[in-house]
Every structure is written in C-alpha cells, then in structure tokens.
Design a protein around this motif. Sequence first.
Motif, PDB file in Angstrom:
ATOM      1  N   SER A  44       0.829  -1.209   0.000  1.00 24.26           N
ATOM      2  CA  SER A  44       0.000   0.000   0.000  1.00 24.26           C
ATOM      3  C   SER A  44       0.860   1.255   0.000  1.00 24.26           C
ATOM      4  O   SER A  44       0.568   2.223  -0.711  1.00 24.26           O
ATOM      5  N   ALA A  45       1.924   1.256   0.795  1.00 22.74           N
ATOM      6  CA  ALA A  45       2.814   2.419   0.840  1.00 22.74           C
ATOM      7  C   ALA A  45       3.529   2.625  -0.489  1.00 22.74           C
ATOM      8  O   ALA A  45       3.639   3.761  -0.983  1.00 22.74           O
ATOM      9  N   ILE A  46       3.984   1.548  -1.101  1.00 21.42           N
ATOM     10  CA  ILE A  46       4.646   1.654  -2.402  1.00 21.42           C
ATOM     11  C   ILE A  46       3.663   2.122  -3.464  1.00 21.42           C
ATOM     12  O   ILE A  46       3.986   2.955  -4.314  1.00 21.42           O
ATOM     13  N   ASN A  47       2.447   1.616  -3.413  1.00 17.51           N
ATOM     14  CA  ASN A  47       1.411   2.027  -4.365  1.00 17.51           C
ATOM     15  C   ASN A  47       1.135   3.527  -4.256  1.00 17.51           C
ATOM     16  O   ASN A  47       1.048   4.233  -5.264  1.00 17.51           O
ATOM     17  N   THR A  48       1.012   4.034  -3.043  1.00 21.48           N
ATOM     18  CA  THR A  48       0.750   5.455  -2.828  1.00 21.48           C
ATOM     19  C   THR A  48       1.925   6.306  -3.298  1.00 21.48           C
ATOM     20  O   THR A  48       1.739   7.341  -3.948  1.00 21.48           O
ATOM     21  N   ALA A  49       3.134   5.873  -2.988  1.00 20.91           N
ATOM     22  CA  ALA A  49       4.317   6.627  -3.405  1.00 20.91           C
ATOM     23  C   ALA A  49       4.456   6.653  -4.919  1.00 20.91           C
ATOM     24  O   ALA A  49       4.767   7.694  -5.508  1.00 20.91           O
ATOM     25  N   MET A  50       4.221   5.531  -5.567  1.00 23.74           N
ATOM     26  CA  MET A  50       4.349   5.485  -7.026  1.00 23.74           C
ATOM     27  C   MET A  50       3.280   6.333  -7.704  1.00 23.74           C
ATOM     28  O   MET A  50       3.538   6.966  -8.735  1.00 23.74           O
ATOM     29  N   ALA A  51       2.099   6.385  -7.154  1.00 23.53           N
ATOM     30  CA  ALA A  51       1.049   7.232  -7.717  1.00 23.53           C
ATOM     31  C   ALA A  51       1.441   8.703  -7.617  1.00 23.53           C
ATOM     32  O   ALA A  51       1.212   9.482  -8.552  1.00 23.53           O
ATOM     33  N   SER A  52       2.047   9.098  -6.517  1.00 21.94           N
ATOM     34  CA  SER A  52       2.492  10.481  -6.353  1.00 21.94           C
ATOM     35  C   SER A  52       3.630  10.813  -7.307  1.00 21.94           C
ATOM     36  O   SER A  52       3.655  11.892  -7.895  1.00 21.94           O
ATOM     37  N   VAL A  53       4.563   9.896  -7.451  1.00 21.67           N
ATOM     38  CA  VAL A  53       5.694  10.127  -8.355  1.00 21.67           C
ATOM     39  C   VAL A  53       5.219  10.218  -9.799  1.00 21.67           C
ATOM     40  O   VAL A  53       5.680  11.068 -10.565  1.00 21.67           O
TER      41      VAL A  53
END
Length: 103
Positions: A44-53
């Motif tokens: 979930s954290a990686i998914n959120t970070a990748m969406a922001s990037v």
Amino acid sequence: RDRATNLIRITTNVNSALVFGSIYWRLKRTQSTIQDRFGLLQVSAINTAMASVTKTLTAFSREKIVVDRERTKGDYSVGPYLLAKLAAELPISAVFPLLFGAV
C-alpha cells in the motif's frame, strides 16, 4: 485543476483498494498473519508513493518551461515556488490516500 488526471487517479486508487481488500479480506487477527499484514502495508505504501511520483513526472515537463522562464526574469526563486506549489496541491493530493484507506 486537471480533471482528467484526477479522475484517473481516483479510479486507480479505488481499483487498487478493491484488489488489496479482496486479497486480504478474510485475514484473521492472529500472530501468524502479522507478516501478511506487514506485506499489505508495504504494498500500500509503495502504491501510494508510485502514484504520487507518476503525477509529479507528468506535471514536471509541462511546468519546467514556465518555471525556468519566470526564474530567469527574477520573479521568484525555487524555494517560494516549491512552498506555494505544496500549499496549493496538498489538499487534493491528500484526498487520494484517504480515499484508498477508506475503501
């Protein structure tokens, strides 16, 4: 500001939340499932970070020309630009992780 991008981000967040939720729906609250819960938290954290990037990368190329032009004219430096951009985009950027967590 960019309605199409925000609609895509909302759709992506809801779909990701539904997929992750369906995988971990019936996960019991026992000692043996702690590692599975940490796995969900990491994904979930990686998914959120990748969406922001991804959003930042698509906007950067469009804004770079304007920012460079305004900086060469001496309108502002990098610090005030970044603070203003953060203040302007923080409310809408916070909606997407909150939506993911709510689903």
